[in-house]
Motif scaffolding. Sequence first.
Motif, PDB file in Angstrom:
ATOM      1  N   ARG A 164       0.846  -1.204   0.000  1.00 25.74           N
ATOM      2  CA  ARG A 164       0.000   0.000   0.000  1.00 25.74           C
ATOM      3  C   ARG A 164       0.880   1.253   0.000  1.00 25.74           C
ATOM      4  O   ARG A 164       0.638   2.198  -0.759  1.00 25.74           O
ATOM      5  CB  ARG A 164      -0.908  -0.036   1.231  1.00 25.74           C
ATOM      6  N   GLU A 168       1.355   4.192  -2.879  1.00 26.51           N
ATOM      7  CA  GLU A 168       1.214   5.622  -2.570  1.00 26.51           C
ATOM      8  C   GLU A 168       2.422   6.400  -3.097  1.00 26.51           C
ATOM      9  O   GLU A 168       2.270   7.500  -3.617  1.00 26.51           O
ATOM     10  CB  GLU A 168       1.036   5.842  -1.063  1.00 26.51           C
ATOM     11  N   LYS A 208       2.206   7.087  -6.752  1.00 23.91           N
ATOM     12  CA  LYS A 208       1.272   8.145  -7.138  1.00 23.91           C
ATOM     13  C   LYS A 208       1.998   9.443  -7.494  1.00 23.91           C
ATOM     14  O   LYS A 208       1.446  10.290  -8.169  1.00 23.91           O
ATOM     15  CB  LYS A 208       0.263   8.414  -6.019  1.00 23.91           C
TER      16      LYS A 208
END
Length: 81
Positions: free
Chosen positions: A20, A24, A27
Amino acid sequence: MVKQITLYTRQSCPLCDEMRLMLELLKEDFPLAIEEVDIEIDDDIHEKYMLMIPVVEYKNQIIQYGNADYVGLYEALDEHV
Protein backbone atom coordinates in the motif's frame (compact mmCIF):
# COMPACT_ATOMS: atom_id res chain seq x y z
CA MET A 1 -4.98 9.12 -17.95
CA VAL A 2 -5.63 7.61 -14.52
CA LYS A 3 -4.44 4.04 -14.10
CA GLN A 4 -6.97 1.90 -12.21
CA ILE A 5 -5.16 -0.47 -9.85
CA THR A 6 -6.74 -3.23 -7.77
CA LEU A 7 -4.92 -4.20 -4.57
CA TYR A 8 -6.00 -7.49 -3.02
CA THR A 9 -5.26 -7.54 0.72
CA ARG A 10 -6.42 -8.86 4.07
CA GLN A 11 -6.48 -7.55 7.63
CA SER A 12 -3.27 -7.69 9.69
CA CYS A 13 -0.98 -8.24 6.70
CA PRO A 14 2.40 -6.49 6.97
CA LEU A 15 3.23 -7.23 3.32
CA CYS A 16 -0.08 -5.60 2.33
CA ASP A 17 0.81 -2.50 4.36
CA GLU A 18 4.16 -2.32 2.60
CA MET A 19 2.56 -2.70 -0.84
CA ARG A 20 0.00 0.00 0.00
CA LEU A 21 2.83 2.41 0.90
CA MET A 22 4.69 1.51 -2.29
CA LEU A 23 1.60 2.30 -4.38
CA GLU A 24 1.21 5.62 -2.57
CA LEU A 25 4.82 6.47 -3.52
CA LEU A 26 4.07 5.57 -7.13
CA LYS A 27 1.27 8.14 -7.14
CA GLU A 28 4.04 10.75 -7.38
CA ASP A 29 4.96 9.34 -10.82
CA PHE A 30 1.63 8.05 -12.13
CA PRO A 31 -2.00 9.15 -11.72
CA LEU A 32 -3.32 6.08 -9.87
CA ALA A 33 -6.76 5.18 -8.59
CA ILE A 34 -6.40 2.31 -6.14
CA GLU A 35 -9.30 0.01 -5.33
CA GLU A 36 -8.54 -2.13 -2.31
CA VAL A 37 -10.27 -5.51 -2.03
CA ASP A 38 -10.23 -7.56 1.19
CA ILE A 39 -9.93 -11.17 0.01
CA GLU A 40 -11.70 -12.44 3.11
CA ILE A 41 -15.08 -11.03 2.07
CA ASP A 42 -15.41 -13.31 -0.96
CA ASP A 43 -14.72 -17.05 -0.88
CA ASP A 44 -13.70 -17.25 -4.55
CA ILE A 45 -11.27 -14.33 -4.28
CA HIS A 46 -9.93 -15.72 -1.00
CA GLU A 47 -9.25 -19.12 -2.57
CA LYS A 48 -7.61 -17.52 -5.61
CA TYR A 49 -5.25 -15.14 -3.76
CA MET A 50 -4.85 -16.44 -0.19
CA LEU A 51 -1.26 -17.60 -0.71
CA MET A 52 -0.25 -14.67 -2.93
CA ILE A 53 -1.35 -11.50 -1.14
CA PRO A 54 -0.77 -8.71 -1.54
CA VAL A 55 -1.67 -8.83 -5.22
CA VAL A 56 -1.59 -5.80 -7.51
CA GLU A 57 -3.70 -6.06 -10.63
CA TYR A 58 -3.73 -3.65 -13.57
CA LYS A 59 -5.87 -4.13 -16.68
CA ASN A 60 -6.96 -7.55 -15.35
CA GLN A 61 -3.34 -8.74 -15.16
CA ILE A 62 -1.33 -9.41 -12.02
CA ILE A 63 1.65 -7.09 -12.17
CA GLN A 64 3.04 -7.95 -8.73
CA TYR A 65 2.34 -10.08 -5.68
CA GLY A 66 4.03 -10.90 -2.39
CA ASN A 67 6.92 -8.61 -1.53
CA ALA A 68 6.68 -5.04 -2.77
CA ASP A 69 9.19 -4.07 -5.44
CA TYR A 70 9.13 -0.39 -6.39
CA VAL A 71 11.17 -0.81 -9.58
CA GLY A 72 9.07 -3.78 -10.74
CA LEU A 73 5.81 -1.90 -10.14
CA TYR A 74 7.17 1.23 -11.81
CA GLU A 75 8.27 -0.68 -14.90
CA ALA A 76 4.98 -2.58 -15.14
CA LEU A 77 2.97 0.64 -14.99
CA ASP A 78 5.35 2.55 -17.26
CA GLU A 79 5.13 -0.01 -20.09
CA HIS A 80 1.33 0.38 -20.13
CA VAL A 81 1.39 4.13 -20.81
